[in-house]
Write an enzyme that holds these catalytic residues in place. Structure first.
Site: not given
Length: 322
Positions: A113, A249, A279
């Site tokens: 990520c 993020h 996500n």
């Protein structure tokens, strides 16, 4: 003074959008449960003919168009992904070929990520050193390929997509000019068991599935993200009061809210797309950035902070005058 300036942004999403209600037909969950805990309402899931490479290529084309340049002007491609099309070669080389670029430096970065932040700092360093003039920096994932659809606590959290930026080395007359002002990266491999995929070519010979201990990850994320944002702002000689937008993020709306509170930032300064994208790992920051640029929130001259944390743990932040 040479700075790496963002001259264009772009993004791409799979055609198939899945709502929480649709997901509840195959997983023991509900729209209320997902929204309350994560803020997620939709995610895009790649079809068999949509890959990390095809999404990255589409996002790159959009970024090139926004920058007003041809693909042949690019001499560096850095692609962040945890879901490459193949074990090798790098998916960045597939993007290079698809864009018709005859020769350039092209490679992948793996930091899950945080991958896009890692890719940004690598590209920025190469541009400022003179190793390249214009770079495509991409975050692209087909994370749905790694999900255990029997695990209701993780499969509802993720989606697929890609985002890209064009970075160009430009002379900056003073400290008030556009470009990447500062960035900072971290890693702590002691926390591998909190967020990982239980497979790999050299261990099991399989791709594996994502495993996560959500509460522990949440706790580390809030602390680490607030700290690295303050750290990167300090390197840039700025404070949170100077920030126009935070582009984080997009893991969980609760993490975003908690991080903003820890920094004393109003929620309206935080770009949030987790509700529509879920996500998307390395793709989430450039996807959110492109959304905020295209809807007019982020304008030339704005100070923005990009930040992310992912498995490893890895985390980082970059301060940019857009």
């Amino acid at each position: 003074m040479i700075r790496s300036v963002i001259t264009g942004t772009g993004s791409a999403l799979p055609a198939h959008r899945v709502s929480n209600a649709e997901l509840a037909k195959r997983v023991d969950t509900s729209d209320d449960w997902i929204v309350e805990r994560t803020g997620i309402r939709f995610r895009h899931i790649a079809s068999p003919d949509e890959t990390t490479g095809t999404l990255a290529t589409d996002a790159s084309r959009a970024a090139l168009a926004a920058a007003g340049i041809e693909a042949q002007a690019i001499d560096l491609i850095v692609l962040a992904t945890a879901t490459p099309d193949q074990t090798f070669p790098a998916t960045a080389t597939k993007v290079q070929a698809a864009l018709g670029i005859d020769d350039c430096v092209a490679f992948d970065v793996a930091a899950v990520c945080s991958g896009f932040l890692y890719a940004v700092q690598v590209a920025d360093s190469m541009l400022r050193s003179g190793a390249a003039k214009r770079a495509l920096v991409i975050g692209a994932e087909t994370f749905s390929r790694l999900l255990d659809w029997e695990d209701r606590t993780t499969c509802v959290l993720f989606g697929d997509g890609a985002g890209a930026i064009v970075l160009e080395a430009q002379d900056s007359a003073d400290d008030g000019g556009r470009g990447i002002l500062a960035s900072k990266l971290h890693a702590d491999g002691r926390h591998n068991e909190l967020l990982y995929v239980d497979g790999g070519p050299s261990t099991t010979g399989t791709v594996g599935k994502l495993r996560m201990k959500g509460r522990e990850v949440f706790r580390h994320a809030v602390v680490n993200l607030a700290a690295v944002m303050e750290e990167s702002l300090g390197l840039a000689g700025l404070t949170s009061a100077d920030v126009d937008w935070v582009v984080p993020h997009q893991a969980n709306a609760r993490i975003l809210d908690a991080t903003a509170r820890k920094l004393g930032l109003p929620a309206e300064k935080v770009v949030m797309t987790v509700d529509r994208h879920a996500n998307t790992s390395a793709a989430s920051v450039p996807l959110a950035l492109d959304a905020a640029v295209r809807d007019g929130r982020i304008k030339a001259g704005h100070v923005i902070v990009l930040e992310a944390m992912g498995g490893g743990f890895t985390w980082g932040a970059a301060v940019v005058r857009f």
